[in-house]
Write a protein that holds these residues in place. Sequence first.
Motif, PDB file in Angstrom:
ATOM      1  N   THR A   1     -11.425  11.879   1.442  1.00 14.76           N
ATOM      2  CA  THR A   1     -12.215  12.203   0.252  1.00 14.76           C
ATOM      3  C   THR A   1     -12.570  10.970  -0.561  1.00 14.76           C
ATOM      4  OG1 THR A   1     -10.263  12.478  -1.155  1.00 14.76           O
ATOM      5  CG2 THR A   1     -11.017  14.417   0.086  1.00 14.76           C
ATOM      6  N   GLY A   2     -11.945   9.830  -0.255  1.00 13.48           N
ATOM      7  CA  GLY A   2     -12.133   8.624  -1.060  1.00 13.48           C
ATOM      8  C   GLY A   2     -11.024   8.421  -2.081  1.00 13.48           C
ATOM      9  N   ARG A   3     -10.133   9.406  -2.232  1.00 12.91           N
ATOM     10  CA  ARG A   3      -9.009   9.275  -3.164  1.00 12.91           C
ATOM     11  C   ARG A   3      -7.803   8.710  -2.430  1.00 12.91           C
ATOM     12  NH1 ARG A   3      -6.726  13.879  -5.684  1.00 12.91           N
ATOM     13  NH2 ARG A   3      -6.032  12.429  -7.297  1.00 12.91           N
ATOM     14  N   ALA A   4      -7.184   7.710  -3.037  1.00 13.94           N
ATOM     15  CA  ALA A   4      -6.006   7.091  -2.437  1.00 13.94           C
ATOM     16  C   ALA A   4      -5.060   6.629  -3.543  1.00 13.94           C
ATOM     17  CB  ALA A   4      -6.410   5.914  -1.552  1.00 13.94           C
ATOM     18  N   TRP A   5      -3.806   6.431  -3.146  1.00 13.31           N
ATOM     19  CA  TRP A   5      -2.759   5.968  -4.077  1.00 13.31           C
ATOM     20  C   TRP A   5      -1.953   4.900  -3.350  1.00 13.31           C
ATOM     21  CZ3 TRP A   5       2.443   5.339  -4.222  1.00 13.31           C
ATOM     22  CH2 TRP A   5       3.070   5.284  -5.475  1.00 13.31           C
ATOM     23  N   ARG A   6      -1.674   3.750  -4.049  1.00  9.37           N
ATOM     24  CA  ARG A   6      -0.910   2.689  -3.415  1.00  9.37           C
ATOM     25  C   ARG A   6      -0.164   1.890  -4.474  1.00  9.37           C
ATOM     26  NH1 ARG A   6      -2.362  -2.072  -0.472  1.00  9.37           N
ATOM     27  NH2 ARG A   6      -3.809  -2.617  -2.140  1.00  9.37           N
ATOM     28  N   GLU A   7       1.100   1.584  -4.173  1.00  9.28           N
ATOM     29  CA  GLU A   7       1.901   0.740  -5.055  1.00  9.28           C
ATOM     30  C   GLU A   7       2.754  -0.213  -4.229  1.00  9.28           C
ATOM     31  OE1 GLU A   7       2.152   0.234  -8.224  1.00  9.28           O
ATOM     32  OE2 GLU A   7       1.252   1.978  -9.223  1.00  9.28           O
ATOM     33  N   TYR A   8       2.823  -1.473  -4.695  1.00 10.56           N
ATOM     34  CA  TYR A   8       3.851  -2.395  -4.222  1.00 10.56           C
ATOM     35  C   TYR A   8       5.068  -2.216  -5.105  1.00 10.56           C
ATOM     36  CZ  TYR A   8       0.307  -4.722  -1.389  1.00 10.56           C
ATOM     37  OH  TYR A   8      -0.666  -4.990  -0.459  1.00 10.56           O
ATOM     38  N   ILE A   9       6.249  -2.344  -4.513  1.00 12.36           N
ATOM     39  CA  ILE A   9       7.489  -1.958  -5.209  1.00 12.36           C
ATOM     40  C   ILE A   9       8.531  -3.062  -5.077  1.00 12.36           C
ATOM     41  CG2 ILE A   9       9.374  -0.258  -5.230  1.00 12.36           C
ATOM     42  CD1 ILE A   9       7.276   1.709  -3.925  1.00 12.36           C
ATOM     43  N   ASP A  10       9.187  -3.378  -6.183  1.00 12.81           N
ATOM     44  CA  ASP A  10      10.314  -4.305  -6.172  1.00 12.81           C
ATOM     45  C   ASP A  10      11.504  -3.605  -5.519  1.00 12.81           C
ATOM     46  OD1 ASP A  10      12.440  -5.989  -6.637  1.00 12.81           O
ATOM     47  OD2 ASP A  10      12.252  -6.003  -8.818  1.00 12.81           O
ATOM     48  N   PRO A  11      11.992  -4.106  -4.362  1.00 11.33           N
ATOM     49  CA  PRO A  11      13.056  -3.402  -3.648  1.00 11.33           C
ATOM     50  C   PRO A  11      14.459  -3.711  -4.172  1.00 11.33           C
ATOM     51  CG  PRO A  11      12.403  -5.312  -2.387  1.00 11.33           C
ATOM     52  CD  PRO A  11      11.508  -5.281  -3.613  1.00 11.33           C
ATOM     53  N   GLU A  12      14.554  -4.660  -5.071  1.00 10.25           N
ATOM     54  CA  GLU A  12      15.852  -5.054  -5.628  1.00 10.25           C
ATOM     55  C   GLU A  12      16.809  -5.563  -4.550  1.00 10.25           C
ATOM     56  OE1 GLU A  12      17.028  -2.437  -9.176  1.00 10.25           O
ATOM     57  OE2 GLU A  12      15.883  -1.053  -7.919  1.00 10.25           O
ATOM     58  N   ARG A  13      16.254  -6.162  -3.509  1.00 15.22           N
ATOM     59  CA  ARG A  13      17.033  -6.777  -2.441  1.00 15.22           C
ATOM     60  C   ARG A  13      16.099  -7.666  -1.614  1.00 15.22           C
ATOM     61  NH1 ARG A  13      19.430  -3.881   2.371  1.00 15.22           N
ATOM     62  NH2 ARG A  13      18.915  -5.904   3.285  1.00 15.22           N
ATOM     63  N   GLU A  14      16.653  -8.457  -0.741  1.00 10.43           N
ATOM     64  CA  GLU A  14      15.862  -9.377   0.063  1.00 10.43           C
ATOM     65  C   GLU A  14      15.083  -8.637   1.158  1.00 10.43           C
ATOM     66  OE1 GLU A  14      15.395 -12.806  -0.176  1.00 10.43           O
ATOM     67  OE2 GLU A  14      16.299 -12.420  -2.156  1.00 10.43           O
ATOM     68  N   VAL A  15      13.878  -9.123   1.420  1.00 11.63           N
ATOM     69  CA  VAL A  15      13.092  -8.649   2.554  1.00 11.63           C
ATOM     70  C   VAL A  15      13.554  -9.419   3.787  1.00 11.63           C
ATOM     71  CG1 VAL A  15      10.788  -8.433   3.553  1.00 11.63           C
ATOM     72  CG2 VAL A  15      11.110  -8.153   1.078  1.00 11.63           C
ATOM     73  N   GLU A  16      13.935  -8.719   4.831  1.00  8.77           N
ATOM     74  CA  GLU A  16      14.396  -9.391   6.037  1.00  8.77           C
ATOM     75  C   GLU A  16      13.240 -10.111   6.721  1.00  8.77           C
ATOM     76  OE1 GLU A  16      16.576  -6.900   8.705  1.00  8.77           O
ATOM     77  OE2 GLU A  16      18.339  -6.856   7.375  1.00  8.77           O
TER      78      GLU A  16
END
Length: 233
Positions: free
Chosen positions: A35-50
């Motif tokens: 439909t053209g509607r979307a939702w997106r967020e980047y999130i602080d994981p509070e830990r290291e990214v492997e």
Amino acid sequence: MREIVLDTETTGLDPLQGHRVIELAALELVNHMPTGRAWREYIDPEREVEEDARRVHGIDNAFLEGKPKFAAVAEGFLEFLGDAAIVAHNAAFDMGFLKAELLRLGKPELPNSVIDTLAMARQRFPGSPNSLDALCRRFEVDNSSRSYHGALLDCELLAEVYLELRGGRQPGLSLAEERGSSTSRTRDATLVSLDSTAQKPRREPRPHAPTVEELEAHKAMLEGLKDPIWIRQ
């Protein structure tokens, strides 16, 4: 019919080992079409990214610094999701991470029905590669911009793949259930109305009786056959 194509990127592979969601994206479909509607967020994981995960999605802790925590985005995501069915590739992975994130907030597991496109692809193409990239190649979906995995981009690609897995842009006719309504179908996001009550010009019946010449030709053919069944009494 409303569905939500969903994808996550994470710090690692296993939520039971404390790995977290770092990107969450959702794309709305109605009658299997975006439909053209979307939702997106980047999130602080509070830990290291492997490092192994970073090589897949290209997201590191420096980029995530200052991004909202999952608790801050959960309500917005749940509101966008609503009661729609969830469409995901290898759905157990994404749903496992969402379950763990919601559990941390004391929220119940999502009640939404889930459609796993990986399971659909394995059933349709048993023994073949069924990764998202492989399915894009199979269905000629352009994924040339996918140098890294990204949740929103993957949702957009998966929406096209899902439509193809369901039979393409003309998967069939949607028959009207209410009396007096017309039959309709979807073609390239355009609703085409097929009015079964439309008046058609009357055509006179065509003659089907054989001509004298045809009867004579048939008789001559039978005379050349041995005991033809057409003249048995």
